[in-house]
Design a protein around this motif. Sequence first.
Motif, mmCIF file in Angstrom:
data_model
loop_
_atom_site.group_PDB
_atom_site.id
_atom_site.type_symbol
_atom_site.label_atom_id
_atom_site.label_comp_id
_atom_site.label_asym_id
_atom_site.label_seq_id
_atom_site.Cartn_x
_atom_site.Cartn_y
_atom_site.Cartn_z
ATOM 1 N N LYS A 145 1.022 -1.316 0.012
ATOM 2 C CA LYS A 145 -0.033 0.090 0.045
ATOM 3 C C LYS A 145 0.856 1.363 0.049
ATOM 4 O O LYS A 145 0.223 2.318 -0.652
ATOM 5 C CB LYS A 145 -0.772 -0.012 1.213
ATOM 6 N N LYS A 186 3.987 1.610 -1.286
ATOM 7 C CA LYS A 186 4.793 1.463 -2.486
ATOM 8 C C LYS A 186 3.933 1.923 -3.706
ATOM 9 O O LYS A 186 2.858 1.734 -3.697
ATOM 10 C CB LYS A 186 5.744 0.391 -2.814
ATOM 11 N N PRO A 187 4.594 2.813 -4.744
ATOM 12 C CA PRO A 187 3.846 2.864 -5.922
ATOM 13 C C PRO A 187 3.644 1.809 -6.718
ATOM 14 O O PRO A 187 3.634 2.088 -7.973
ATOM 15 C CB PRO A 187 4.372 4.116 -6.498
ATOM 16 N N CYS A 188 2.985 0.614 -6.362
ATOM 17 C CA CYS A 188 3.130 -0.570 -7.159
ATOM 18 C C CYS A 188 1.472 -0.493 -7.710
ATOM 19 O O CYS A 188 0.626 0.148 -7.044
ATOM 20 C CB CYS A 188 3.198 -2.002 -6.465
ATOM 21 N N LYS A 189 1.388 -0.996 -8.632
ATOM 22 C CA LYS A 189 -0.177 -1.064 -9.318
ATOM 23 C C LYS A 189 -0.682 -2.366 -9.005
ATOM 24 O O LYS A 189 -0.195 -3.405 -9.267
ATOM 25 C CB LYS A 189 -0.072 -0.809 -11.030
ATOM 26 N N GLU A 213 -8.256 5.394 -6.175
ATOM 27 C CA GLU A 213 -6.611 5.689 -6.193
ATOM 28 C C GLU A 213 -6.077 5.274 -7.223
ATOM 29 O O GLU A 213 -6.290 4.382 -8.117
ATOM 30 C CB GLU A 213 -6.300 4.623 -4.745
ATOM 31 N N LYS A 214 -5.140 6.288 -7.721
ATOM 32 C CA LYS A 214 -4.441 6.244 -9.043
ATOM 33 C C LYS A 214 -3.680 4.982 -9.351
ATOM 34 O O LYS A 214 -3.448 4.255 -10.646
ATOM 35 C CB LYS A 214 -3.466 7.248 -9.474
ATOM 36 N N ASN A 215 -3.190 4.004 -8.294
ATOM 37 C CA ASN A 215 -2.579 2.729 -8.494
ATOM 38 C C ASN A 215 -3.508 1.545 -8.581
ATOM 39 O O ASN A 215 -3.053 0.370 -8.414
ATOM 40 C CB ASN A 215 -1.437 2.606 -7.313
ATOM 41 N N ASN A 216 -4.755 1.687 -8.499
ATOM 42 C CA ASN A 216 -5.938 0.616 -8.393
ATOM 43 C C ASN A 216 -6.555 0.721 -9.757
ATOM 44 O O ASN A 216 -7.088 1.524 -10.165
ATOM 45 C CB ASN A 216 -6.718 0.811 -7.166
ATOM 46 N N PHE A 220 -3.412 1.337 -18.114
ATOM 47 C CA PHE A 220 -3.081 1.761 -16.659
ATOM 48 C C PHE A 220 -1.732 1.332 -16.236
ATOM 49 O O PHE A 220 -1.032 1.930 -15.553
ATOM 50 C CB PHE A 220 -4.145 0.699 -15.938
ATOM 51 N N LEU A 221 -1.025 0.405 -16.951
ATOM 52 C CA LEU A 221 0.427 -0.098 -16.600
ATOM 53 C C LEU A 221 1.131 0.959 -17.223
ATOM 54 O O LEU A 221 2.359 0.665 -17.004
ATOM 55 C CB LEU A 221 0.353 -1.530 -17.085
#
Length: 188
Positions: free
Chosen positions: A10, A12-15, A76-79, A101-102
């Motif tokens: 949560k 980290k900026p992971c997708k 949320e931008k990463n979800n 998205f990726l």
Amino acid sequence: MYNMLPLKIKMKPCKIIYIVRNAKNTAVSLYHDYTDNLNPPCTDMWAVFLELFLGEDGVCGAQFDHGLSWEEHKNEKNNLIIVYAEMKKDLFKAIKEITTFLGVQVSDSEISKIAGKTSFAERKNNAARENHGLNHTICALISNGNLVFRKAVGDWINSFTSKMRAFDELFTEKMKYSDLARHSEDYS
């Protein structure tokens, strides 16, 4: 549930791509996976399983709470939340949405090739042709010798009866303010 994710993920900026499915289809799929692997002795197993599925003691907690926990984070931008039935209906569009998205640049012809190779029909054909022993990667698609994705969207109607009002009542109560709720009605 979203709150079960490790804090590091949560922070980290992971997708994260979360695929949501009609709750009744989810129940039927999980039930078949459960019975295929455990061979339970109970003759009225579906009713027992459904009670567990709707209760707090499910594998990931209550099913509706699971979906709602992700819905809280949908902006949320990463979800990215994808609806399973919409993905099956238009796989090309879903792949395009995922690549965007990726942040991956993929041509339309490449997306078409990906869609062809990852369609359920193609995966089923490949699984039937390949050796799917325990030491092969294809076993991830297999449950007790059967393809995990063997059920179609809307197949729940063959398992649910008018006696199972508890599901509909709980769904209405828990999901009345949910945007995701419409997906359990639209793709029945």
